[in-house]
Write a protein that holds these residues in place. Structure first.
Motif, short mmCIF file in Angstrom:
data_model
loop_
_atom_site.label_atom_id
_atom_site.label_comp_id
_atom_site.label_asym_id
_atom_site.label_seq_id
_atom_site.Cartn_x
_atom_site.Cartn_y
_atom_site.Cartn_z
N TRP A 67 -0.12 -25.95 -50.50
CA TRP A 67 1.34 -25.79 -50.46
C TRP A 67 1.81 -24.75 -51.46
CZ3 TRP A 67 4.25 -27.11 -46.64
CH2 TRP A 67 3.91 -28.19 -45.82
N PHE A 68 1.01 -24.50 -52.50
CA PHE A 68 1.36 -23.44 -53.44
C PHE A 68 1.52 -22.10 -52.73
CE2 PHE A 68 -0.89 -25.92 -57.00
CZ PHE A 68 0.32 -26.44 -57.44
N PHE A 69 0.71 -21.89 -51.69
CA PHE A 69 0.75 -20.64 -50.93
C PHE A 69 1.71 -20.72 -49.74
CE2 PHE A 69 -3.52 -20.96 -52.81
CZ PHE A 69 -3.54 -19.79 -53.56
N ILE A 70 1.76 -21.89 -49.13
CA ILE A 70 2.60 -22.03 -47.94
C ILE A 70 4.08 -21.90 -48.27
CG2 ILE A 70 3.33 -23.66 -46.13
CD1 ILE A 70 0.53 -24.74 -46.07
N GLN A 71 4.52 -22.50 -49.36
CA GLN A 71 5.94 -22.47 -49.71
C GLN A 71 6.48 -21.06 -49.90
OE1 GLN A 71 5.87 -25.11 -53.07
NE2 GLN A 71 6.29 -26.93 -51.84
N PRO A 72 5.87 -20.21 -50.75
CA PRO A 72 6.41 -18.85 -50.88
C PRO A 72 6.27 -18.02 -49.61
CG PRO A 72 4.35 -19.06 -52.10
CD PRO A 72 4.75 -20.43 -51.68
N LEU A 73 5.20 -18.24 -48.84
CA LEU A 73 5.02 -17.48 -47.61
C LEU A 73 6.09 -17.84 -46.58
CD1 LEU A 73 1.13 -17.45 -47.14
CD2 LEU A 73 2.62 -15.53 -47.70
N LEU A 74 6.36 -19.13 -46.41
CA LEU A 74 7.39 -19.55 -45.45
C LEU A 74 8.77 -19.09 -45.90
CD1 LEU A 74 6.27 -23.16 -44.42
CD2 LEU A 74 6.04 -21.03 -43.14
N THR A 75 9.03 -19.18 -47.20
CA THR A 75 10.32 -18.71 -47.72
C THR A 75 10.48 -17.21 -47.50
OG1 THR A 75 10.25 -20.43 -49.44
CG2 THR A 75 11.81 -18.62 -49.74
#
Length: 297
Positions: A67-75
């Motif tokens: 989720w560390f990577f998913i959150q900034p990517l989705l944002t």
């Protein structure tokens, strides 16, 4: 119930003929005494709190730390679609992915640290009421744990940034990249100072925690995260944006890595001054409230 400090007692303090006290627990009397020596003594506890934050956040999740990577990517993807493609906001001629990801990486650390620190008294009231330890260790651990998250997301940004440095000539990184640790320290201290103020106030006014969460979301739009400062041409609005101390931090970070944006030492100096003042005020309020907050909470 008062928050107390552990103070070394002189060897002459004797309870009886057979027992000698080595430490005395007494309330802190000096308003500006943060007890940093005690915080250093309890550094192992801070690391345990940092580890606890990681485990409690991603325990029983399917993707875990991913989720560390998913959150900034989705944002970033959302910003590209909404603000880049639909609203067609300027990115100073920079690739939209790296432009938005730079803002998201910096803003996420500040917002998450401030939000978590602001509820430290309420969220940990049960622990505070059972055992003594320096209360400042809790917000400090939040700042450190979010630094670890920042470096993980910063690694993602660097990977995307390096790709565009090699393939796109529009990026012009410069020596201001060396200011990255200073910017991180500035954000950490700023969020710590503001967090101590709000955490102290929320012991009496619980509504402030909800107000802060909403306010942080709105503050992002008053920060050059989804747009460059150069796109604000009206002097009045530009002054209002610059009144936000995070504006110069985001702009400096983006200017250092992308080579576009607005950088002035005066803007960054204002953010430093704001941080010093807010940390000073937060220290006073925190020291005053921690003595009796368990009676209120």
């Amino acid at each position: 119930m008062q928050t107390v400090d552990v103070i070394k007692a002189p060897s002459s303090v004797v309870a009886n003929e057979d027992e000698e006290w080595t430490e005395i627990i007494a309330p802190r009397t000096r308003l500006l005494d943060l007890g940093l020596r005690d915080v250093w003594r309890y550094r192992d506890l801070i690391m345990l709190f940092v580890r606890r934050d990681f485990i409690s956040t991603y325990k029983q999740t399917i993707l875990g730390p991913i989720w560390f990577f998913i959150q900034p990517l989705l944002t970033t993807l959302t910003f590209i679609i909404v603000f880049g493609r639909v609203a067609k906001l300027s990115t100073d001629g920079q690739p939209q992915v790296v432009f938005y990801l730079a803002g998201v990486t910096v803003w996420s650390y500040f917002a998450q640290t401030l939000t978590a620190t602001s509820t430290v008294f309420i969220a940990n009231a049960a622990i505070f009421g059972k055992v003594y330890f320096p209360r400042l260790t809790m917000p400090v651990s939040i700042v450190i744990s979010n630094i670890v998250r920042f470096f993980i997301q910063f690694g993602l940004f660097l990977a995307v940034w390096l790709y565009y440095v090699v393939t796109d000539d529009s990026l012009r990184p410069n020596w201001l990249i060396a200011l990255t640790p200073a910017l991180l320290l500035l954000m950490g201290l700023m969020s710590l100072g503001l967090g101590m103020i709000f955490s102290s106030l929320t012991t009496k006014y619980r509504d402030l925690s909800m107000l802060l969460t909403f306010g942080v979301q709105l503050l992002m739009y008053a920060t050059p995260v989804i747009y460059p400062l150069s796109s604000i041409t009206d002097p009045t609005y530009r002054l209002l944006i610059l009144a936000n101390p995070m504006a110069s931090v985001v702009e400096t970070f983006r200017y250092a890595y992308l080579g576009s944006g607005s950088f002035h030492w005066a803007y960054l100096g204002y953010s430093v001054l704001f941080t010093v003042v807010i940390l000073f005020i937060g220290t006073i309020i925190f020291n005053k409230v921690e003595k009796s907050f368990t009676d209120t909470v």
